[in-house]
Design an enzyme around this catalytic site. Structure first.
Site, short mmCIF file in Angstrom:
data_model
loop_
_atom_site.label_atom_id
_atom_site.label_comp_id
_atom_site.label_asym_id
_atom_site.label_seq_id
_atom_site.Cartn_x
_atom_site.Cartn_y
_atom_site.Cartn_z
N ALA A 15 3.79 122.17 57.20
CA ALA A 15 3.18 121.23 57.66
C ALA A 15 2.84 121.40 59.27
CB ALA A 15 3.21 119.72 57.32
N CYS A 16 1.90 120.73 59.96
CA CYS A 16 0.89 119.93 59.82
C CYS A 16 -0.23 120.55 59.27
CB CYS A 16 0.45 119.38 60.96
SG CYS A 16 1.90 118.74 62.02
N SER A 17 -1.62 119.69 58.94
CA SER A 17 -2.86 120.41 58.48
C SER A 17 -3.90 120.58 59.77
CB SER A 17 -3.57 119.57 57.45
OG SER A 17 -3.53 118.29 57.65
N GLY A 191 -3.75 116.61 60.58
CA GLY A 191 -2.69 115.88 59.93
C GLY A 191 -1.43 116.08 60.45
N ASN A 217 -0.62 123.09 64.49
CA ASN A 217 0.55 123.26 63.47
C ASN A 217 1.49 124.19 63.86
OD1 ASN A 217 2.04 123.24 61.12
ND2 ASN A 217 0.66 124.52 60.11
#
Length: 378
Positions: A15-17, A191, A217
């Site tokens: 992650a992130c998105s 995200g 990210n």
């Protein structure tokens, strides 16, 4: 398999998105599909940060800088921060309109700060009279963010705006009613899964300066070196994340030094010395010169970023592609995403979809074709 081990494997560890959608003809659309695409990558975050940048959303104020400010702390601290920030803004700008940023009280988010927006133009005095408008604005943004307690300008471009906070991106999108109140031709979203930095409203992505915004990210392990170099040139990193230095590096190289993105990519994510040694003489001399001049801006560590500016969206990964990035097109639409599934959720049929090479930027511009259709299928 133990319960603990099952939980570990149910989490996306890279992650992130990040997600971006752009209409190459400039047709504006709401954030509804972008919110759905981000919700499809819910598993890549942990609810400690979500945000959006949208371009073309303030056509009635397109000639004015749109400042989005957050005032943090308890109610008393927020009031004092707002009073001090407004005293500074009204002394240095002509403010044509200001209001609280609309939000929905029906959506729960944790500890929201007071959020306000100002539409304004520079009012220069004294030694500032000869500064270009953009440089004047940058200096005032840096002053507010570093000198006024609990006040942060997190968006400062024209006809665009950032919306971010602590929560999952779909929560933040609904909190700011991005699916109902705004229409833009370019949207980016993030995200967050913070690793070694704190989760707070100012630390959520996107990070922006003027009309440049960055969602990211990964983890920039060269953060200290990058930060010291940028602060020698007048930037002040006050938001405590590595993504902030990416945004300032892009501002330095593209706005102040007027370098094209193709060169900026070779500075931020250069080939290895072994690869440079195998290049022809002219290319080897260029890459060697860039690494010698801009060595402190080399971004070490895994990363994938989406950089957005008025009329342009750019995707870039580290040189060996340690974070995922998918690019796709459908008609006039151009997409960049951490996962192809999120693109196909909102656009099941695609004209092309591919993964760009590491360190090579993919650039889409308004009213233009992709400048680099690297590895795109025929």
């Amino acid at each position: 398999m133990s319960v603990r081990r099952q939980k570990l494997y149910s989490k996306e560890i890279c992650a992130c998105s990040i997600f971006g959608a752009m209409s190459r003809t400039g047709e504006r659309f709401t954030g509804e599909r972008v919110i759905r695409a981000m919700a499809n990558m819910h598993h890549r975050g942990n609810g400690l940060g979500g945000g959006f940048a949208a371009y073309g959303i303030y056509p009635e104020f397109r000639e004015y800088y749109a400042f989005h400010l957050m005032f943090t702390g308890d109610a008393r601290a927020q009031r004092e921060a707002k009073r001090a920030a407004e005293e500074f803004l009204f002394r240095n700008f002509d403010v044509v309109h200001d209001e609280e940023i609309p939000h929905s009280d029906d959506v729960y988010v944790r500890d929201p700060p007071l959020l306000w927006r100002y539409f304004l133009s520079p009012s220069k005095h004294g030694e500032d009279i000869h500064l270009p408008d953009d440089e004047y604005v940058v200096r005032k943004v840096v002053h507010v963010n570093s000198a006024i307690d609990n006040a942060y300008i997190f968006s400062s471009g024209k006809n665009m705006g950032c919306f971010k906070g602590v929560g999952y991106p779909e929560e933040i999108g609904r909190y700011f009613m991005l699916d109902r109140l705004y229409r833009g031709y370019l949207w980016t979203a993030h995200g967050r899964f913070p690793t070694n930095s704190q989760a707070w409203w100012g630390g959520a992505h996107p990070f922006g300066l003027l009309d440049t915004t960055v969602v990211h990210n990964g983890e920039i392990s060269s953060y200290g070196t990058n930060r010291w170099y940028l602060e020698m040139l007048g930037y002040k990193c006050t938001l405590h994340t590595d993504t902030e230095v990416v945004a300032y590096a892009v501002d330095l190289l593209m706005r102040r030094q007027d370098l094209p993105m193709e060169v900026v990519a070779k500075i931020l994510a250069p080939p290895t010395w072994e690869t440079i040694d195998r290049m022809d003489v002219r290319e080897r001399e260029l890459l060697t010169t860039l690494r010698r001049i801009y060595g402190p801006l080399l971004m070490n560590g895994p990363f994938a970023v989406i950089i957005a500016q008025s009329g342009r969206m750019i995707g870039l990964t580290d040189r060996i592609r340690l974070r995922p990035l998918t690019v796709a097109t459908r008609g006039e639409m151009f997409y960049i995403s951490s996962e192809e599934a999120s693109v196909r959720l909102i656009s099941p049929s695609l004209d092309s979809v591919w993964s760009p090479r590491g360190g090579e930027p993919v650039i889409c511009e308004l009213d233009g074709r992709l400048k680099h259709e690297i590895a795109a299928p025929a």
